[in-house]
Design a protein around this motif. Structure first.
Motif, short mmCIF file in Angstrom:
data_model
loop_
_atom_site.label_atom_id
_atom_site.label_comp_id
_atom_site.label_asym_id
_atom_site.label_seq_id
_atom_site.Cartn_x
_atom_site.Cartn_y
_atom_site.Cartn_z
N PRO A 163 91.65 -9.26 -42.77
CA PRO A 163 90.75 -9.08 -43.74
C PRO A 163 91.21 -9.36 -45.39
N ASN A 164 92.50 -9.22 -45.54
CA ASN A 164 92.92 -9.55 -46.71
C ASN A 164 94.12 -10.59 -46.76
N GLY A 227 90.35 -6.77 -36.70
CA GLY A 227 89.60 -5.63 -36.72
C GLY A 227 89.35 -5.53 -38.35
N LYS A 228 88.34 -4.97 -38.75
CA LYS A 228 87.84 -4.71 -40.12
C LYS A 228 87.07 -3.38 -40.25
N GLY A 229 86.93 -2.92 -41.60
CA GLY A 229 86.45 -1.38 -41.59
C GLY A 229 87.21 -0.51 -40.81
N PRO A 230 86.40 0.13 -40.06
CA PRO A 230 87.20 1.42 -39.36
C PRO A 230 88.42 0.78 -38.42
N SER A 231 88.29 -0.58 -37.90
CA SER A 231 89.34 -1.00 -37.26
C SER A 231 90.38 -2.08 -37.79
N MET A 232 90.35 -2.06 -39.29
CA MET A 232 91.33 -2.36 -40.15
C MET A 232 92.61 -2.50 -39.72
N GLY A 233 93.59 -3.40 -39.70
CA GLY A 233 95.08 -3.09 -39.22
C GLY A 233 95.21 -3.23 -37.85
N TRP A 234 94.29 -3.80 -37.11
CA TRP A 234 94.29 -4.01 -35.49
C TRP A 234 93.92 -5.29 -35.38
N GLN A 235 94.40 -5.92 -34.29
CA GLN A 235 93.98 -7.35 -34.03
C GLN A 235 94.03 -7.44 -32.63
N PHE A 236 92.90 -8.06 -32.02
CA PHE A 236 92.40 -8.05 -30.77
C PHE A 236 92.79 -9.52 -30.21
N PRO A 312 80.48 -7.13 -37.89
CA PRO A 312 80.61 -7.04 -39.30
C PRO A 312 81.08 -5.74 -39.69
N SER A 313 80.73 -4.72 -38.84
CA SER A 313 80.79 -3.28 -39.37
C SER A 313 82.06 -2.90 -39.09
N GLY A 314 82.95 -3.77 -38.03
CA GLY A 314 84.07 -3.41 -37.60
C GLY A 314 84.31 -2.29 -36.58
N TYR A 330 82.78 -3.07 -26.65
CA TYR A 330 83.66 -1.54 -27.04
C TYR A 330 83.67 -0.98 -28.20
N SER A 331 83.78 0.24 -28.26
CA SER A 331 83.56 1.05 -29.35
C SER A 331 84.99 1.20 -29.97
N PHE A 332 85.46 0.90 -31.13
CA PHE A 332 86.80 1.05 -31.89
C PHE A 332 87.06 2.36 -31.70
N ALA A 333 86.03 3.22 -32.09
CA ALA A 333 86.28 4.82 -32.19
C ALA A 333 86.73 5.24 -30.78
N LYS A 334 86.42 4.62 -29.91
CA LYS A 334 86.43 5.20 -28.39
C LYS A 334 87.98 4.86 -28.02
N ILE A 335 88.33 3.65 -28.70
CA ILE A 335 89.65 2.90 -28.17
C ILE A 335 90.79 3.89 -29.09
N LYS A 336 90.51 4.01 -30.04
CA LYS A 336 91.28 4.88 -30.94
C LYS A 336 91.65 6.32 -30.59
#
Ligand code: RUQ
Ligand code: CUA
Length: 636
Positions: A163-164, A227-236, A312-314, A330-336
């Motif tokens: 994202p950046n 990843g972006k938003g809540p999943s920023m810092g992750w790459q899939f 778009p929400s990440g 998949y829910s990133f929150a669940k993965i995390k």
């Protein structure tokens, strides 16, 4: 200005043609076709709302289109020489190509700031040679080709910026031994390795450099998204062939119920490299998940997945098994949560695996052969269906249902939505990138053009607006609002500090040292200075031409007869080309790019004398030539 009149005539002609065309459209009598025509019609002199960048596939370059008119605006040479502008012919671009004359470009990736396209750079992969190029969107030129990336074999899941634009990525589609060495292909499962690479991007210059590599199981790593938003810092990264077959993949790699996608914590991976936890292999720091924990995890996906796309929400990661009729969301929150609770159900070569049910949010029954998903920013997703030749529109969130479908012609691969990979897709258009065009265009023999189709997303139903053929072979593409791209049209002469530049007529000269001859020349409407170059057989001649023009669209060419040497020099630019004086005799050269009424007169001669003929160490233009050029420059 001379070109003013010609330009005026062209505009008048275009307006007349435009009026005639508008008449035609109107006479088709409104209806669906009429309104579709209006929606793609961009009047002569007006400009499109979006730039679309289509990968050129095994043509090795980027095609630029305007949307909604679907007009092809230009082609940017990237991995393949381009004779018209001399890409690969001048010394700088030749060095950048590194001896390769072929690339297979799949995935354009626009640079992002805060998860939105920022209009600065465009990255694109060359899969087979594991390279990533950076195009600067100020001048639409390739400025860096990074690679071949060590240990990567076929960078398909590439470049998919974060994202950046902290990183662009690459992953091996074909696993091979790492380091590559003398082994048997039958020892695939034991000796072959997958690799995921994170390539750092300098935030100011865009310069790419090695960040980290992670050793992965020898699956076929396929696609990626950030990843972006809540999943920023992750790459899939998705993979197929978790069966680890090395032959007859069509059958043997389709046995398992589940393959995987990998979730990489790229900040943790970079930290591990910075803490010296990596082993250097071929100059790249490789992390082994057996030894370095907490950097990568595997999540099951049914049936040989292809695309992986983050909404778009990440919050959601969408994967689709090619042999399944559903998208798994998949829910990133669940993965995390599962990762944090260390709720693993095993591991593959050191990489912990999570449970499908623990990470899944929903299954959406989209149709057959789902490949890629894009978004409109209004709560809907669009999945391409290769087997059904359709796009399915579905709701992100309960009841997770398909709300619309549209036929495409035919066999869609990727699809591109307007600003579709960002946190704020605009929801205006999607372009279907179809693999087969069959009966859609006039026949040109056995190789059909590819088919792209513009679809309107603004109404309640998707509406097909326009078909446009493309040359081989767009895979992915991205579409950015035109207003975000700020080009310049001349290189400011004051900022030209290229070696060999000449900014004043007084400085033009020919210098000789042994058998090396450097021609420091300038080009300006309508001549080369010098236009007579005297050398001896066997001389290695380097032409450094500076184009002193500062007017828009006044590029000059430099083409040498009986050679493959040609290049274009744009206003304010200096370029160097090497030519060997192989034969004695007179060897003409000329301006190959139409530049003025006296373009045809813009020519010169290289006089090649026998070896050892007397030649001055330095030759300068005479006082009259200098005075003439200075007068001409003063008049501009
Ligand atoms: S791929 S048709 Cu090379 Cu991006 Cu999916
Ligand atoms: Cu300069 Cu044509």
């Amino acid at each position: 200005m001379r070109r003013g009149t010609r330009f005026g005539v062209a505009v008048a002609l275009a307006i007349t043609l435009g009026a005639m065309l508008a008449g035609c459209v109107a006479s088709q009598g409104g209806g669906a076709a009429g309104s579709a025509a209006e929606k793609v019609y961009v009047k002569p002199g007006e400009k499109d709302a979006y730039y679309a960048f289509l990968s050129g596939g095994h043509h090795g370059n980027i095609y630029v289109y305007g949307i909604p008119s679907c007009r092809h605006i230009t082609t940017i040479p990237v991995f393949t020489p381009e004779p018209a502008v001399g890409y690969g012919n001048d010394e700088e671009s030749k060095a950048m190509l590194g001896g390769y004359t072929w690339g297979d470009a799949h995935h354009p990736g626009l640079s992002e700031t805060d998860g939105d396209y920022d209009g600065r750079w465009l990255f694109i992969n060359d899969m087979p040679n594991a390279r990533i190029a950076r195009i600067d969107l100020k001048d639409f030129k390739t400025h860096q080709i990074y690679g071949p990336i060590p240990n990567i074999s076929a960078a398909h899941a590439c470049p998919f910026p974060t994202p950046n634009t902290e990183y662009v990525f690459a992953a091996s589609r074909f696993s091979v031994p790492v380091p590559n060495r003398d082994v048997k292909v039958e020892d695939y499962a034991k000796d072959f390795k997958g690799i995921i690479a994170g390539i750092k991007v300098d935030p100011k210059s865009g310069e790419m450099s090695m960040g980290f590599e992670i050793q992965m199981p020898p699956f076929d790593w396929d696609l990626s998204d950030a990843g972006k938003g809540p999943s920023m810092g992750w790459q899939f990264f998705t993979c197929y062939n978790s069966e680890m077959a090395y032959d007859s993949l069509e059958i043997k790699a389709s046995q398992n119920e589940m393959d995987y996608f990998a979730a990489v914590d790229w900040r943790a991976a970079q930290k591990a490299v910075d803490e010296h936890k990596a082993t250097m292999v071929n100059g790249a720091p490789v992390l082994d998940p057996v030894k370095v924990k907490d950097i990568v995890y595997l999540i099951p996906v049914p049936k040989s997945p292809h695309g992986v796309d983050v909404d778009p929400s990440g919050q959601y990661v969408c994967c689709s098994g090619k042999l399944q009729a559903e998208v798994s969301v998949y829910s990133f929150a669940k993965i995390k949560a599962a990762i944090d609770a260390k709720k693993f159900d095993g591991e593959k070569m050191g990489v912990p695996t999570l449970k499908y049910e623990d990470c899944l949010e929903a299954k959406v029954p989209v149709g057959l052969g789902p490949l890629h998903t894009q978004f409109d920013g209004k709560g809907y997703a669009y999945t391409s269906l290769f087997l059904d030749s359709q796009i399915a529109k579905w709701k992100i969130g309960p009841p997770w249902n398909v709300v619309d479908k549209i036929d495409v012609y035919y066999s869609i691969g990727h699809l591109m939505a307007s600003e579709g990979d960002t946190r704020h897709p605009t929801g205006d258009y999607v372009v279907a990138l179809d693999k087969l065009s069959k009966d859609r265009y006039l026949s040109v023999g056995p190789t059909h053009p590819e088919a792209a189709q513009l679809i309107d997303l603004r109404g309640p139903k998707m509406e097909l607006l326009y078909d446009f053929p493309t040359y081989l072979e767009p895979h992915y593409a991205q579409m950015i609002k035109a207003e975000k791209i700020k080009t310049f049209t001349v290189y400011p002469l004051a900022e030209n500090n290229k070696p060999g530049n000449v900014k004043r007529a007084e400085d033009a000269r020919i210098e000789r040292k042994g058998n090396r001859v450097d021609v420091y020349g300038l080009v300006v409407r309508s001549h080369f200075t010098p236009d007579i170059v005297k050398v001896n057989q066997g001389d290695e001649v380097y032409f450094h031409w500076t184009n002193l023009e500062q007017d828009d669209d006044i590029a000059h060419g430099f083409g040498i007869l009986w050679s493959s040497k040609n290049m274009q020099i744009e206003p304010g630019e200096t370029k160097t080309m090497h030519w060997t004086a192989e034969k004695t005799g007179i060897n003409p050269f000329y301006c190959s790019n139409f530049c003025s009424a006296l373009h045809q007169e813009m020519q010169g001669y290289i006089e090649v004398r026998a070896k050892g003929s007397p030649q001055a160490a330095i030759v300068r233009p005479d006082a009259k030539t200098i005075a003439d050029i200075n007068a001409e420059l003063a008049a501009k």
